[in-house]
Design a protein around this motif. Structure first.
Motif, PDB file in Angstrom:
ATOM      1  N   SER A  72       0.817  -1.205   0.000  1.00 30.77           N
ATOM      2  CA  SER A  72       0.000   0.000   0.000  1.00 30.77           C
ATOM      3  C   SER A  72       0.855   1.261   0.000  1.00 30.77           C
ATOM      4  O   SER A  72       0.547   2.241  -0.694  1.00 30.77           O
ATOM      5  CB  SER A  72      -0.919  -0.009   1.227  1.00 30.77           C
ATOM      6  OG  SER A  72      -1.612   1.205   1.348  1.00 30.77           O
ATOM      7  N   THR A  76       0.757   4.295  -2.954  1.00 35.54           N
ATOM      8  CA  THR A  76       0.113   5.569  -2.633  1.00 35.54           C
ATOM      9  C   THR A  76       1.064   6.630  -2.099  1.00 35.54           C
ATOM     10  O   THR A  76       0.616   7.677  -1.644  1.00 35.54           O
ATOM     11  CB  THR A  76      -0.991   5.341  -1.590  1.00 35.54           C
ATOM     12  OG1 THR A  76      -0.397   4.803  -0.388  1.00 35.54           O
ATOM     13  CG2 THR A  76      -2.041   4.385  -2.110  1.00 35.54           C
ATOM     14  N   ASP A  80       0.372  10.580  -0.658  1.00 38.04           N
ATOM     15  CA  ASP A  80       0.663  10.896   0.732  1.00 38.04           C
ATOM     16  C   ASP A  80       1.533  12.136   0.839  1.00 38.04           C
ATOM     17  O   ASP A  80       1.370  12.951   1.752  1.00 38.04           O
ATOM     18  CB  ASP A  80       1.356   9.701   1.398  1.00 38.04           C
ATOM     19  CG  ASP A  80       1.121   9.663   2.895  1.00 38.04           C
ATOM     20  OD1 ASP A  80       0.194  10.353   3.356  1.00 38.04           O
ATOM     21  OD2 ASP A  80       1.848   8.947   3.600  1.00 38.04           O
ATOM     22  N   ARG A 374      -6.307   9.208  -1.552  1.00 39.84           N
ATOM     23  CA  ARG A 374      -5.168   8.363  -1.214  1.00 39.84           C
ATOM     24  C   ARG A 374      -5.550   7.229  -0.268  1.00 39.84           C
ATOM     25  O   ARG A 374      -5.127   6.083  -0.434  1.00 39.84           O
ATOM     26  CB  ARG A 374      -4.072   9.205  -0.545  1.00 39.84           C
ATOM     27  CG  ARG A 374      -2.850   8.412  -0.117  1.00 39.84           C
ATOM     28  CD  ARG A 374      -2.089   9.117   0.982  1.00 39.84           C
ATOM     29  NE  ARG A 374      -2.858   9.162   2.214  1.00 39.84           N
ATOM     30  CZ  ARG A 374      -2.870   8.205   3.124  1.00 39.84           C
ATOM     31  NH1 ARG A 374      -2.169   7.105   2.940  1.00 39.84           N
ATOM     32  NH2 ARG A 374      -3.591   8.331   4.216  1.00 39.84           N
ATOM     33  N   ALA A 378      -5.399   3.099  -0.704  1.00 40.83           N
ATOM     34  CA  ALA A 378      -4.418   2.505   0.212  1.00 40.83           C
ATOM     35  C   ALA A 378      -5.074   1.427   1.066  1.00 40.83           C
ATOM     36  O   ALA A 378      -4.513   0.338   1.258  1.00 40.83           O
ATOM     37  CB  ALA A 378      -3.807   3.583   1.098  1.00 40.83           C
ATOM     38  N   THR A 382      -4.283  -2.496   0.963  1.00 41.40           N
ATOM     39  CA  THR A 382      -3.870  -3.166   2.196  1.00 41.40           C
ATOM     40  C   THR A 382      -4.746  -4.366   2.498  1.00 41.40           C
ATOM     41  O   THR A 382      -4.258  -5.485   2.730  1.00 41.40           O
ATOM     42  CB  THR A 382      -3.912  -2.179   3.375  1.00 41.40           C
ATOM     43  OG1 THR A 382      -3.033  -1.081   3.112  1.00 41.40           O
ATOM     44  CG2 THR A 382      -3.484  -2.864   4.663  1.00 41.40           C
TER      45      THR A 382
END
Length: 416
Positions: A72, A76, A80, A374, A378, A382
């Motif tokens: 993840s 991303t 971030d 984001r 993510a 995950t």
């Protein structure tokens, strides 16, 4: 899957036998490769299946969680960086006799991305990737291991209350992982908030770090050990995020698929659409409700506790609009204009007051669009990675247990 591979291998072997029968020529290399690849692959899978049966269940959740977090983070990281830039702006002001009005250097997700690309290039979009990966490994390993174990304990303590047990387990797991990994996230935030180009407007971060270890060394040397735990209080308050997300995710997954977190049927599909939908809805709800704490945490993490090294821009961090007195704290070094350098934000309440007075309530939701853009991918990366790994390991263990049982039965029959 195994039957198809076996059929393909048998067909290939049959054709090769015909080639040997009707041809007296030498054996070709293709014959050797095809005759050994199948058995080697099958033997490797068998060894993995047998080895997986020896792995304790306690190690499966942290391994899958850490792997999912790393995947993840890589996917991303640019978003971030953009989110951190939007959250941190407004926390840097220029020294001078008068307070400079808060100014937005970065505007919107696309505008921020274009500015970072123009000033810093592709490196700018991946600032902080090292500590992000380094942080995700223990974060998800600790979180999912504690969550997996503690929910059963709280289920008994709370008199079989499903929601309370999951909520308490989420808070406990989140507290453990946050305390362990907070220094890593402070370093990550510092790296992401800096600009590779020198500051000219007085609204960029004044520090310059070349990497993770350089940031840790300089922070410890100039600001002390406390700098690594900046923003810990709002981070702990942000545990309400996981207290909402994970119980809601598990509830929605059970509603859509009939299985809890990390659970899958032994045979058949795992309903990946249901898992994706459960992740999407739970993340949207949790992120929207708890976003302001992320802004508070970022502001506290991106301020220095001592006066920065003298620079042409004369950047410092002040105690808000009114430049309050020391409030019982010893004064630090004075700046060129005679004003003492103090942390701009001191505590959650004071930070809220300063942001609200200088920038308004909208600052508490600065970057929320980017954060959702984001956070949702993510979270989906995950959880899908985590669930896929759990299913794969569970399948390997199931097959390995069957083969062990067959081997034991064969040994018993041979002994008789």
């Amino acid at each position: 899957m195994f039957s198809e591979e076996h059929g393909t291998s048998a067909t290939a072997n049959g054709s090769q036998e015909q080639q040997i029968t009707h041809s007296d020529g030498p054996l070709t290399p293709s014959f050797n490769a095809s005759s050994t690849t199948g058995p080697q692959s099958s033997a490797l899978i068998t060894r993995l299946e047998l080895l997986s049966t020896r792995v304790p269940d306690f190690y499966i959740a942290p391994f899958c969680g850490a792997s999912a977090g790393v995947a993840s983070g890589i996917v991303t990281c640019p978003l971030d960086v953009i989110k951190t830039k939007l959250q941190a702006q407004g926390g840097f002001v220029r020294r001078g006799g008068q307070v400079v009005e808060a100014k937005a250097l970065y505007r919107g997700m696309l505008g921020t991305g274009r500015m970072i690309w123009r000033e810093d290039g592709i490196r700018g979009l991946y600032q902080g990737l090292g500590p992000m990966i380094l942080g995700y490994l223990p974060t998800w390993a600790v979180y999912l291991a504690v969550y997996d174990r503690s929910r059963e304990y709280y289920h008994e303590v709370t008199a079989d209350s499903w929601w309370l047990a999951r909520g308490y387990a989420s808070l406990t797991a989140g507290a453990c992982s946050t305390i362990v990994t907070n220094p890593i996230w402070v370093i990550k935030t510092r790296l992401m908030s800096q600009s590779l180009r020198s500051d000219s407007e007085g609204f960029r971060a004044p520090w310059r770090y070349s990497g993770t270890w350089d940031a840790a060394r300089k922070m410890y040397k100039t600001e002390g050990i406390r700098s690594f735990y900046a923003g810990l209080t709002p981070a702990l308050l942000g545990l309400t995020h996981v207290a909402i997300q994970f119980p809601l995710y598990e509830y929605l997954k059970m509603a859509f698929t009939g299985y809890g977190i990390g659970e899958h049927p032994d045979n058949g599909t795992s309903h990946w659409i249901g898992i994706s939908l459960a992740t999407f809805l739970s993340k949207i709800c949790a992120s929207t409700v708890t976003y302001p704490h992320e802004v508070l945490r970022t502001r506290l993490q991106t301020q220095q506790r001592t006066s920065p090294v003298s620079s042409p821009e004369e950047i410092a961090f002040r105690g808000g609009v009114d430049h309050p007195e020391s409030r019982g704290r010893p004064p630090t070094a004075a700046s060129s204009d005679g004003m003492p350098n103090r942390p701009r934000y001191t505590g959650i309440v004071r930070t809220c007051q300063t942001i609200l007075k200088e920038e308004g309530w909208r600052a508490f939701y600065s970057g929320i669009g980017t954060n959702l853009f984001r956070a949702v991918p993510a979270a989906m990366t995950t959880m899908l990675t985590y669930e896929y790994l759990r299913k794969t390991i569970s399948h390997l263990q199931h097959e390995g247990a069957l083969k062990q049982q067959m081997a034991e039965e064969a040994e018993d029959s041979a002994g008789i």
